[in-house]
Design an enzyme around this catalytic site. Structure first.
Site, PDB file in Angstrom:
ATOM      1  N   GLU A 190       0.827  -1.207   0.000  1.00 24.34           N
ATOM      2  CA  GLU A 190       0.000   0.000   0.000  1.00 24.34           C
ATOM      3  C   GLU A 190       0.866   1.263   0.000  1.00 24.34           C
ATOM      4  O   GLU A 190       0.536   2.247  -0.676  1.00 24.34           O
ATOM      5  CB  GLU A 190      -0.933   0.006   1.220  1.00 24.34           C
ATOM      6  CG  GLU A 190      -1.961  -1.117   1.249  1.00 24.34           C
ATOM      7  CD  GLU A 190      -3.041  -0.976   0.183  1.00 24.34           C
ATOM      8  OE1 GLU A 190      -3.053   0.050  -0.524  1.00 24.34           O
ATOM      9  OE2 GLU A 190      -3.872  -1.891   0.070  1.00 24.34           O
ATOM     10  N   ASP A 204      -4.515  -9.688  -8.530  1.00 23.82           N
ATOM     11  CA  ASP A 204      -4.942  -8.779  -9.604  1.00 23.82           C
ATOM     12  C   ASP A 204      -3.819  -7.952 -10.228  1.00 23.82           C
ATOM     13  O   ASP A 204      -3.509  -8.062 -11.421  1.00 23.82           O
ATOM     14  CB  ASP A 204      -6.062  -7.863  -9.107  1.00 23.82           C
ATOM     15  CG  ASP A 204      -5.763  -7.233  -7.746  1.00 23.82           C
ATOM     16  OD1 ASP A 204      -4.649  -7.433  -7.213  1.00 23.82           O
ATOM     17  OD2 ASP A 204      -6.633  -6.537  -7.220  1.00 23.82           O
ATOM     18  N   GLU A 213     -18.531  -6.275  -2.139  1.00 24.38           N
ATOM     19  CA  GLU A 213     -17.153  -6.750  -2.042  1.00 24.38           C
ATOM     20  C   GLU A 213     -17.011  -8.160  -2.589  1.00 24.38           C
ATOM     21  O   GLU A 213     -15.965  -8.524  -3.128  1.00 24.38           O
ATOM     22  CB  GLU A 213     -16.674  -6.716  -0.597  1.00 24.38           C
ATOM     23  CG  GLU A 213     -16.117  -5.389  -0.138  1.00 24.38           C
ATOM     24  CD  GLU A 213     -14.819  -5.020  -0.857  1.00 24.38           C
ATOM     25  OE1 GLU A 213     -13.734  -5.225  -0.278  1.00 24.38           O
ATOM     26  OE2 GLU A 213     -14.890  -4.518  -1.991  1.00 24.38           O
ATOM     27  N   GLU A 272     -12.538   0.356  -9.394  1.00 17.77           N
ATOM     28  CA  GLU A 272     -12.142  -0.528 -10.492  1.00 17.77           C
ATOM     29  C   GLU A 272     -13.177  -0.590 -11.612  1.00 17.77           C
ATOM     30  O   GLU A 272     -12.819  -0.649 -12.801  1.00 17.77           O
ATOM     31  CB  GLU A 272     -11.860  -1.938  -9.968  1.00 17.77           C
ATOM     32  CG  GLU A 272     -10.557  -2.082  -9.223  1.00 17.77           C
ATOM     33  CD  GLU A 272     -10.601  -1.502  -7.818  1.00 17.77           C
ATOM     34  OE1 GLU A 272      -9.533  -1.220  -7.240  1.00 17.77           O
ATOM     35  OE2 GLU A 272     -11.732  -1.316  -7.295  1.00 17.77           O
ATOM     36  N   THR A 280      -1.381   1.135 -10.805  1.00 14.24           N
ATOM     37  CA  THR A 280      -2.568   0.479 -10.263  1.00 14.24           C
ATOM     38  C   THR A 280      -3.368   1.406  -9.358  1.00 14.24           C
ATOM     39  O   THR A 280      -4.534   1.151  -9.079  1.00 14.24           O
ATOM     40  CB  THR A 280      -2.182  -0.811  -9.504  1.00 14.24           C
ATOM     41  OG1 THR A 280      -3.336  -1.620  -9.323  1.00 14.24           O
ATOM     42  CG2 THR A 280      -1.546  -0.491  -8.170  1.00 14.24           C
TER      43      THR A 280
END
Length: 948
Positions: free
Chosen positions: A147, A294, A388, A406, A492
């Protein structure tokens, strides 16, 4: 996670595999003309309405950003329900979610380049000054490496990229002297200690002040990390290296990616969700495109775009082929087991996979992108937001929605690729739902439950970094943006990195390791650089035609004319049985077969025959399902046969008095040294003690430097291999414990691993049936010293004697063997509409999904592909699937994959054995042994000639 760059393809056709070494070429790959055709059938949105929606996005951003700055700054995030900042340690812990917070004004840094995209240059300049003045990166706090990299390091680099752009324009940021870049470099060095592992994979967490392992660091004891956590570093770290000239960052990120690539499951080319950072063992062996994996896939493709390294593209294409083969079940994307990719690992999907249609657009695979995006949109229309997690029948699995971006990201890229105003309407729906359901007086609050509309006191930084960026770009024309977005790649976290970095500070060696592990088909590179004329050939209704069958996919009652999706309901009935889910021991499945007009006939040789009589089906719909099931079974069988077959190997006795004249047909292993790629292994044989090889050997001196003989049974093949390898053996031969078994009456075994990583096994391992193994054991009894050669095929006798390999056969082939023909399908082809024959080795896929062994299917079809295309009109003629073998008892050794389409008998019980078990028979003369094995040698050479 997020998608790549400003746009998506090429304006003109290009070769399938172009050398992308220049910025211009990378830009060409990345970008598709914004003037691409729009789909007729959707009403075009005029510029006034687009500007209105764009202005609405600006107002929404001001509402979120303004409240953060007023009520939360310098805290990391805004708590919109209580109008205050979230400070680590001052609020109740939320577990791993809080690892993103490092007391470094996260939301401000994450929003820097969004301010420029939204043409808020004055606010950007003020924000940069605040970051330089107030942000401290030396806090005693444990943060997520992943992160911190994508949000903070990426935010600083994105801010720097646009700061130097504005400075070059001459109006703003004239005072700027790379201060954000220096902060990014400082943070980069703080993250580097996380890579202090034997594998090169980073620890998942690090203390910003004390690093790793020190007592005061309070971290460094972790053993596992997610694949995305270790594989989503290359863009930011490489950009930092290219900006600063310090190559260490790119080197560390490349090493982590290289390790993940080496640890992929070789037969499926998939990666698991969680990996041990020290051993490289997969901890969670399920694989998908959502949470945990991902952005690993995303960064492989984007690293190729940004850095121009072909190996990243080759790796991505290899993974993408596996994804589309196993995980993609349009429009669904379902997780599978990496060792059993034909088995679904779960029956629900998570929201993070919504980025994947956007990545598919960058890849150029537009059709599945449209299908999956439309399915997701139907879920959103049902629940207002994307839960989710949701099940394959589109019910809520996890009800939270933390305002993830997304889906908006994929919507933007699909609009860029198609120009279809339908996607503008989708964006409009997202705006309306955010304002109607998530907007609160102090910002936008995450949804605690999409079913009830309840809120959570949370507004993550990625909401400002990504959501508003993509929504604004969706409605903006080129003149609405103060710079050319197509000159940048999106990370991303939607941070912008300039494409010109591909030609800057290229000091890192770009060794292409991909070719060492996989052989790629040129078709993997199709659509790498798409062109709108190719994507939409003379069909303005292309995108609409793909979406239309999915309009009611979320509803339980679907129109009869559409393609039904797995797990979607029809009028409250159960979904149709799919071949990949079928288990012959499941009574419910057998009842479904009966309803579809498919009967099960047991044959004398242990196999079963599937026969479909359409007129015996309960209804025309069930008959259609039956036909589809038969077609899927053929495809499934053919696919698994290609995937899991390995050619036989040879064990050649080369010592006196054999001198290479005795060649034993052996089964290969899916682990250890691959004899088809490496030099053969030669050595004397010795029996291990214990003979089963299931524990530490008590006679290591006897097998040291030799090829160990071990008996099958009582433990996994891989465990046996490790034990003899630890004792110093240079190879291993596993001999079947089923007395009398022979490769001329039973299918060859393909020894599989134990479900764990088997890369630690370096020696070759081969499998011999009892009859073949007895020849070696009897030779030892008579001659004591027996030397053998383990190889992919028999070696020339003269070469064995002289130590020089000569390419000729050691034994002449039997002409009668060569003239044998396979059973003709000519008669069957005269009744093509009546019969389809499929041979299936009844393995775990179809019987026991919990067993450690993998599945294997070996197939042949006596009917042409055209015979399976008549799903629309069912004739009363029969369709036959023949023969599907019954399940065999499985051994603890691991999987044994059927290579020869013959029934296999395995012992149901494993008995403790010793080296004398196979020595009880009378010793045969060598001439008798050779005569006995003449046919087997000839058969081996025939298989070798046929390249089986």
């Amino acid at each position: 996670m997020s998608e790549a760059g400003g746009a998506l393809g090429c304006g003109s056709p290009v070769p399938q595999r172009a050398p992308w070494n220049l910025v211009a070429a990378a830009t060409a790959l990345y970008l598709v003309s914004a003037t691409s055709v729009w789909t007729a059938g959707a009403t075009p949105m005029n510029r006034e309405e687009k500007q209105k929606l764009g202005n609405q996005v600006l107002e929404m951003f001001d509402h979120a950003y303004g409240n953060y700055m007023e009520h939360a700054y310098p805290a990391d995030e805004l708590m919109p329900l209580t109008c205050r900042g979230r400070v680590r340690g001052q609020e109740p812990s939320r577990g791993d979610v809080d690892d993103a917070l490092g007391k470094f004004s996260l939301t401000l840094i994450d929003s820097l380049d969004t301010l420029v995209v939204l043409n808020k240059t004055k606010e950007f300049e003020d924000a940069v000054r605040k970051v330089l003045r107030d942000v401290n990166l030396d806090n005693d706090v444990v943060v997520s490496v992943f992160e911190t990299n994508i949000r903070v390091l990426g935010g600083l680099l994105g801010g720097h990229s646009l700061a130097i752009m504005l400075k070059e324009k001459g109006e703003y940021m004239q005072w700027y002297k790379d201060e954000l870049l220096q902060m990014a470099k400082q943070l980069g060095y703080k993250l580097l200690p996380a890579f202090n592992t034997t594998s090169g994979l980073p620890y998942p967490r690090i203390n910003l002040k004390f690093g790793i392992r020190k007592p005061e660091a309070r971290t460094g004891t972790e053993t596992d990390t997610c694949t995305a956590c270790a594989g989503t570093l290359i863009l930011e770290f490489a950009a930092l290296s290219r900006f600063t000239g310090a190559t260490i960052f790119e080197e560390y990120a490349r090493k982590a990616l290289d390790f993940l690539w080496e640890k992929r499951q070789r037969s499926s080319n998939l990666v698991g969700v969680t990996i041990n950072i020290h051993t490289g063992d997969w901890v969670r062996k399920d694989s998908g495109v959502g949470a945990g994996i991902d952005s690993y896939y995303e960064y492989l493709l984007k690293a190729y775009v940004l850095l121009g390294d072909d190996s990243f593209l080759e790796r991505f294409n290899t993974h993408y082929d596996a994804i589309m083969r196993y995980i993609s079940q349009p429009p669904l994307l379902l997780d599978v087991h990496i060792h059993k990719p034909m088995l679904n690992a779960r029956t629900w999907m998570d929201a993070l996979l919504a980025f994947f249609p956007g990545l598919q657009v960058l890849k150029g695979d537009i059709r599945p992108a449209i299908e999956t995006h439309e399915m997701l949109y139907q879920v959103i229309k049902k629940h207002n937001f994307l839960p989710e997690a949701f099940t394959t029948d589109f019910r809520v699995h996890w009800a939270q929605h933390p305002l993830r971006p997304e889906f908006a990201e994929s919507t933007y890229f699909l609009y860029k690729a198609t120009g279809d105003p339908y996607y503008l309407e989708v964006g409009k729906t997202l705006i309306e739902n955010l304002n109607k359901y998530a907007r609160v007086p102090c910002g936008f609050a995450a949804m605690k439950d999409v079913r009830t509309g309840s809120h959570e006191d949370r507004m993550d930084s990625f909401f400002l970094a990504e959501m508003f960026k993509y929504l604004y770009l969706l409605f903006a024309d080129k003149e609405d943006i103060i710079f050319d977005i197509e000159d940048y790649i999106f990370t991303t976290e939607a941070h912008l990195l300039p494409l010109w970095l591909s030609t800057t500070n290229q000091r890192v060696s770009k060794k292409n390791t991909t070719s060492e592990y996989t052989e790629l088909d040129d078709s993997n590179f199709d659509w790498t650089c798409p062109n709108t004329q190719i994507l939409f050939p003379n069909d303005p209704l292309y995108a609409q035609s793909i979406r239309e069958p999915l309009k009611n996919v979320v509803d339980k009652s679907c129109p009869r004319g559409i393609i039904r999706v797995e797990e979607s309901f029809r009028s409250g009935a159960k979904p149709p049985l799919r071949a990949r889910d079928f288990m012959a021991t499941n009574p419910e499945h057998l009842e479904i077969l009966k309803k579809m007009g498919v009967s099960l006939i047991h044959l004398k040789d242990g196999r079963v025959q599937l026969v479909q009589h359409a007129i015996q089906a309960a209804s025309s719909i069930d008959a259609e399902d039956g036909l589809r099931f038969m077609q899927e079974m053929i495809e499934l069988s053919s696919q698994q046969q290609k995937e899991q077959q390995l050619p036989p190997r040879a064990v050649q006795i080369v010592s006196h008095p054999f001198f290479g004249r005795v060649v034993l047909t052996a089964g290969p292993a899916q682990f250890g040294l691959d004899l088809s790629k490496h030099k053969e292994t030669r050595g004397f044989v010795a029996s291990s003690k214990p003979y089963n090889g299931c524990s530490e050997l008590t006679n290591p001196e006897a097998v040291m430097g030799k090829i160990a003989l071990i008996q099958r049974g009582q433990c996994m093949f891989a465990e046996k291999a490790r034990n003899i390898q630890n004792a110093g053996a240079i190879g291993g031969i596993v001999i079947d414990d089923n007395e009398g078994s022979s490769s001329d009456t039973a299918p060859l075994f393909q020894m599989a691993g134990d479900g764990k990583d088997t890369d630690d096994i370096k020696i070759p391992m081969l499998f011999l049936f009892s009859k073949e193994g007895s020849i070696i054991l009897d030779a030892i009894r008579e001659y004591e010293e027996v030397e053998v050669l383990l190889s992919d095929k028999a070696k020339d006798r003269a070469a064995i004697l002289k130590g020089k390999m000569i390419p000729s056969y050691i034994i002449n082939s039997n002409p009668e063997m060569e003239n044998e023909e396979q059973p003709s399908s000519e008669n069957d082809s005269q009744n093509q509409s009546a019969e389809q024959i499929i041979s299936i080795s009844q393995a775990v896929d179809l019987v026991d999904q919990e067993a450690p062994e993998e599945s294997s299917l070996s197939s042949h079809s006596d009917s042409s592909p055209a015979d399976t295309d008549n799903a629309a009109s069912i004739s009363p003629a029969e369709q036959t699937l023949n023969p599907m073998e019954n399940q065999e008892p499985t051994s603890l050794d691991g999987e044994c994959t059927d290579l020869d389409n013959q029934p296999q008998e395995q012992s149901e019980t494993e008995e403790d054995s010793n080296p004398n078990v196979s020595w009880g028979k009378k010793v045969q003369p060598i001439d008798s042994i050779l005569a006995d094995w003449n046919e087997d040698i000839e058969a081996f050479e025939m298989m070798e000639k046929d390249e089986l």
